[in-house]
Design a protein around this motif. Structure first.
Motif, PDB file in Angstrom:
ATOM      1  N   ARG A   6     -22.909  24.065  11.896  1.00  0.00           N
ATOM      2  CA  ARG A   6     -24.277  23.757  12.326  1.00  0.00           C
ATOM      3  C   ARG A   6     -24.316  23.334  13.790  1.00  0.00           C
ATOM      4  N   ALA A   9     -23.727  26.449  15.987  1.00  0.00           N
ATOM      5  CA  ALA A   9     -24.924  27.287  16.020  1.00  0.00           C
ATOM      6  C   ALA A   9     -25.962  26.694  16.961  1.00  0.00           C
ATOM      7  N   ALA A  15     -28.604  31.412  14.874  1.00  0.00           N
ATOM      8  CA  ALA A  15     -28.815  30.922  13.516  1.00  0.00           C
ATOM      9  C   ALA A  15     -27.476  30.697  12.825  1.00  0.00           C
ATOM     10  N   PRO A  16     -27.368  29.698  11.956  1.00  0.00           N
ATOM     11  CA  PRO A  16     -26.126  29.504  11.189  1.00  0.00           C
ATOM     12  C   PRO A  16     -25.737  30.737  10.383  1.00  0.00           C
ATOM     13  N   THR A  17     -26.738  31.499   9.919  1.00  0.00           N
ATOM     14  CA  THR A  17     -26.423  32.723   9.173  1.00  0.00           C
ATOM     15  C   THR A  17     -25.727  33.745  10.064  1.00  0.00           C
ATOM     16  N   THR A  18     -26.106  33.800  11.352  1.00  0.00           N
ATOM     17  CA  THR A  18     -25.439  34.704  12.292  1.00  0.00           C
ATOM     18  C   THR A  18     -23.983  34.301  12.472  1.00  0.00           C
ATOM     19  N   ARG A  20     -22.154  32.770  10.328  1.00  0.00           N
ATOM     20  CA  ARG A  20     -21.436  33.114   9.091  1.00  0.00           C
ATOM     21  C   ARG A  20     -21.136  34.613   9.039  1.00  0.00           C
ATOM     22  N   THR A  21     -22.120  35.417   9.465  1.00  0.00           N
ATOM     23  CA  THR A  21     -21.927  36.870   9.465  1.00  0.00           C
ATOM     24  C   THR A  21     -20.813  37.280  10.407  1.00  0.00           C
ATOM     25  N   TRP A  22     -20.799  36.704  11.592  1.00  0.00           N
ATOM     26  CA  TRP A  22     -19.751  37.036  12.565  1.00  0.00           C
ATOM     27  C   TRP A  22     -18.371  36.632  12.050  1.00  0.00           C
ATOM     28  N   ASP A  23     -18.308  35.571  11.289  1.00  0.00           N
ATOM     29  CA  ASP A  23     -17.039  35.156  10.690  1.00  0.00           C
ATOM     30  C   ASP A  23     -16.597  36.174   9.639  1.00  0.00           C
ATOM     31  N   GLN A  24     -17.508  36.548   8.771  1.00  0.00           N
ATOM     32  CA  GLN A  24     -17.162  37.436   7.661  1.00  0.00           C
ATOM     33  C   GLN A  24     -16.880  38.865   8.114  1.00  0.00           C
ATOM     34  N   ARG A  25     -17.687  39.371   9.054  1.00  0.00           N
ATOM     35  CA  ARG A  25     -17.567  40.775   9.450  1.00  0.00           C
ATOM     36  C   ARG A  25     -16.539  41.010  10.548  1.00  0.00           C
TER      37      ARG A  25
END
Length: 288
Positions: A6, A9, A15-18, A20-25
């Motif tokens: 948090r 971000a 956004a925190p979701t962004t 998370r996405t960058w971490d996963q992808r």
């Protein structure tokens, strides 16, 4: 220092979701986890993500931006320059001033261009351009005329400074250069920008008479490593929203110009006293 997702971000304005996405992808995740298994980012992780934000803001696709962000940074080597001796500088000042008083623009352009090309921006600015412009200003104050000489001389210096090639690499913006609201003097900022270009530094200038709101918006949008604001009078410097700039961005704030002399500045503001000091400040806080 370690940071929560948090906090990261919020620092980067995404956004925190962004995150998370960058971490996963793309694997741009935190290096550490707490004893409870919570993700924690180190400074190096944040810097990698900062480059990712800068690259995507330039229109680079996220997958390509992630690959570029991880690459070791290869920079253009500074162009070698020859020393500008005292005798050479004295002759250059004499020639430039004589040409300026004749309004001989072609001669001034030739002299200024050769000085920058052969000796570099810092030497040309400190030893020739700045002293000559100061002498012209004193002449105008003394005799009450000669503004046209100052304008033509300033234009010649500006054109010479803008011949220095800008960096073409991608990455975090090293410096955002701006004047105070209602400040019209931009030549010192152009000298700093050209000097940064010689160091392969990414920079951008907002030009003259930058409204406070425009400066704040630009800092939030561009997220430069350093934001430097120029003012030549105290009343102009007083209009710069230093506290708001600090609250809205994690950029390092710096101020320059005679307008800041004697003013009480917040602890988070740096004030480089010379062109060289300003360059060193930017280089120390950029990815160069």
């Amino acid at each position: 220092m370690t940071y929560t997702p948090r906090a990261v971000a919020a620092m980067l304005g995404i956004a925190p979701t962004t995150l998370r996405t960058w971490d996963q992808r793309y694997g741009l995740g935190p290096s550490l986890r707490s004893e409870g298994g919570h993700r924690r980012y180190e400074d190096s992780d944040v810097e990698l993500l900062r480059r990712m934000v800068a690259l995507t803001a330039q229109g680079v696709a996220p997958a390509a931006a992630a690959e570029l962000a991880r690459r070791p940074r290869a920079h253009r080597l500074p162009r070698p320059v020859s020393p500008l001796t005292d005798d050479m500088a004295r002759d250059a000042r004499r020639g430039f001033l004589a040409s300026a008083k004749r309004l001989d623009e072609p001669m001034m352009l030739d002299l200024a261009g050769k000085l920058v090309t052969e000796h570099g921006v810092v030497a040309a600015w400190n030893s020739v351009f700045l002293p000559c412009l100061g002498d012209i200003g004193e002449m105008i104050a003394r005799i009450g005329s000669g503004v046209e000489v100052e304008h033509v001389a300033s234009a010649a210096v500006l054109q010479a400074l803008r011949t220095v090639p800008r960096s073409s690499r991608m990455g975090v913006l090293a410096a955002l250069l701006s004047t105070a609201p209602e400040e019209q003097h931009v030549l010192p900022l152009e000298a700093l920008g050209a000097s940064l270009s010689e160091q392969d530094c990414l920079w951008r200038s907002l030009g003259a008479r930058v409204p406070s709101r425009a400066l704040c918006d630009a800092v939030v949008l561009l997220r430069p490593a350093v934001t430097l604001v120029w003012a030549h009078r105290a009343d102009l410097a007083a209009g710069v929203p230093l506290e708001e700039l600090n609250a809205r961005s994690d950029t390092l704030l710096a101020v320059a110009g005679p307008g800041w002399a004697g003013l009480s500045l917040p602890d988070f503001v740096r004030r480089p006293a010379t062109l060289t000091a300003a360059i060193e400040l930017v280089l120390a806080h950029s990815d160069v």
